[in-house]
Design an enzyme around this catalytic site. Structure first.
Site, PDB file in Angstrom:
ATOM      1  N   ASP A 183       4.855  -1.290   2.952  1.00 28.95           N
ATOM      2  CA  ASP A 183       5.986  -0.365   3.044  1.00 28.95           C
ATOM      3  C   ASP A 183       5.232   0.992   3.664  1.00 28.95           C
ATOM      4  OD1 ASP A 183       8.205   1.054   2.436  1.00 28.95           O
ATOM      5  OD2 ASP A 183       8.165   0.731   0.298  1.00 28.95           O
ATOM      6  N   HIS A 185       7.459   3.277   4.255  1.00 28.04           N
ATOM      7  CA  HIS A 185       7.940   4.216   3.307  1.00 28.04           C
ATOM      8  C   HIS A 185       8.752   5.153   4.153  1.00 28.04           C
ATOM      9  CE1 HIS A 185       8.402   6.235  -0.689  1.00 28.04           C
ATOM     10  NE2 HIS A 185       8.811   4.979  -1.135  1.00 28.04           N
ATOM     11  N   GLU A 209       8.047  -2.597   5.963  1.00 27.43           N
ATOM     12  CA  GLU A 209       8.954  -2.245   5.362  1.00 27.43           C
ATOM     13  C   GLU A 209       9.119  -0.859   5.848  1.00 27.43           C
ATOM     14  OE1 GLU A 209      10.804  -0.938   0.787  1.00 27.43           O
ATOM     15  OE2 GLU A 209       9.648  -2.905   1.400  1.00 27.43           O
ATOM     16  N   GLU A 235      16.689   0.154   2.074  1.00 27.46           N
ATOM     17  CA  GLU A 235      16.897   0.796   0.656  1.00 27.46           C
ATOM     18  C   GLU A 235      17.654   2.303   0.901  1.00 27.46           C
ATOM     19  OE1 GLU A 235      13.292   3.125  -0.474  1.00 27.46           O
ATOM     20  OE2 GLU A 235      12.483   1.256   0.387  1.00 27.46           O
ATOM     21  N   HIS A 285      16.239  -4.183  -2.719  1.00 26.66           N
ATOM     22  CA  HIS A 285      15.258  -3.122  -3.317  1.00 26.66           C
ATOM     23  C   HIS A 285      15.463  -3.052  -4.679  1.00 26.66           C
ATOM     24  CE1 HIS A 285      14.431   1.294  -3.633  1.00 26.66           C
ATOM     25  NE2 HIS A 285      13.216   0.857  -2.895  1.00 26.66           N
TER      26      HIS A 285
END
EC number: 4.2.1.6
Length: 382
Positions: A183, A185, A209, A235, A285
């Protein structure tokens, strides 16, 4: 049957539950929250009350459209999360009224169990090997970790080497007996994402991700063209209309709608179908609580292209409250080698411990994500 009351409860560690009551005594539960902005979502839920009180909870589609369209302004994390929690609770009521699990109302099962994955490593990834060993001992084969710490818009070779070395340690310790997603992020600029993905490719993570922030989504196809690794995102997208543009542009192999942010079960079922039409997987998510997780699983159970389900049991955010603390039927969330079997109880299948919810909501602290800064003092993406 008519809706009579909506009650919200902010509970540790960073969640909010919604209780919808009907005149026939049936109760539905939802989980409307934006982590770090629970009070804003709480206000948004109660602003929706005039559209809901006195209405038939069985008219889920109509109530969803009224909530979305009647106020003129729409979209965004707070508003769509409020709708999401209401939608979850309405499906819970409908399933209970008819005596069947929600997935039966959505057309029935396409699989007998759903593979989940757990988190390791924390916000700034550390002790990853020990974390994976603990998860492996619990039967997991799939994991996710943050792929890097904060990065500057252009950062050093040392930062890149540190991120790659961490992943190389995983492969050295476990080979291909485990699978893991990385991730980013949204911490990484387009330029640095291209560098990192290239350097990580030989280690074959399962997916990357949020390689860049959702507002930089036009770069997804450009990044995808430079790698063989699947890219995942979603997400921080809140409706099928946002996902529509991403699917049309291409580049994303796995969509990750959040059932507590992207309009709930009704909306995410549509997003899943749109993804399937584009040969794209979904992996919802869910670093949240039990109602959000159950909602995700009902969509997973009926969506052929659902590939993985995130779940937050044992997650680093869960200080002051664990996923199953608030449920009376934790056995129904039992993990069997990382899989969760379909629920058998009606509705969402979650029996909420109302007494504990009430107790912990009385003095619930506000959760905030940390504010990170670069070496020069400028704000870094968390």
């Amino acid at each position: 049957m008519k809706i009579t009351q909506l009650t919200t409860y902010r509970v540790p560690p960073r969640w909010m539950f919604l209780r919808i009551e009907t005149d026939e005594g049936l109760i539905g539960w939802g989980e409307p929250v934006v982590e770090g902005h629970a009070r804003a979502v709480q206000a948004a839920v109660h602003e929706l009350e005039p559209y809901l009180i006195g209405q038939d909870p069985a008219r889920i589609n109509d109530l969803w459209q009224v909530m979305y369209r009647a106020g003129f302004y729409r979209g965004g994390a707070v508003f769509m999360s409020a709708i999401a929690g209401v939608d979850q609770a309405l499906w819970d009521i409908k399933g209970k009224a008819l005596g069947v699990p929600v997935y039966q109302l959505l057309g029935g099962l396409v699989r007998d169990r759903m593979r989940t994955y757990g988190w390791v490593g924390g916000d700034r990834p550390a002790d990853v090997i020990d974390g994976i060993r603990q998860r492996v001992d619990a039967g997991f084969t799939h994991f996710k970790l943050n792929g890097c710490e904060e990065l500057g818009i252009i950062d050093s070779s040392r930062a890149v080497d540190a991120a790659v070395a961490r992943v190389a340690q995983i492969r050295a310790a476990f080979g291909n007996t485990v699978e893991f997603g990385l991730d980013f992020h949204g911490r990484v600029s387009v330029a640095m994402a291209a560098v990192l993905i290239k350097e990580l490719e030989y280690l074959r993570p399962l997916f990357i991700e949020e390689p860049v922030l959702a507002e930089q989504a036009e770069h997804y196809p450009k990044l995808a063209a430079k790698t063989h690794l699947p890219l995942a995102a979603g997400e921080r997208m809140y409706s099928r209309f946002e996902f529509k543009r991403v699917l049309a542009a291409g580049g994303i192999a796995i969509l990750q709608p959040d059932l507590s942010h992207a309009g709930g079960i009704s909306e995410c079922l549509k997003i899943a179908a749109m993804a399937e039409a584009h040969d794209v997987a979904i992996a919802p998510h869910c670093p949240l609580g039990p109602i959000a997780l159950a909602s995700c699983l009902h969509v997973d159970y009926v969506s052929w292209n659902a590939t993985l389900q995130e779940q937050g049991m044992g997650m680093h955010y869960n200080r002051g409250g664990e996923v199953l603390d608030y449920v009376l039927n934790p056995q129904d969330f039992r993990l069997d080698n990382g899989f969760i079997a379909p629920f058998t109880k009606p509705g969402l299948g979650v029996e909420i411990n109302e007494a504990l919810v009430l107790e912990r909501s009385r003095d619930c602290p506000d959760w905030r994500n940390p504010v990170w800064r670069h070496a020069d003092g400028s704000v870094a993406e968390w």
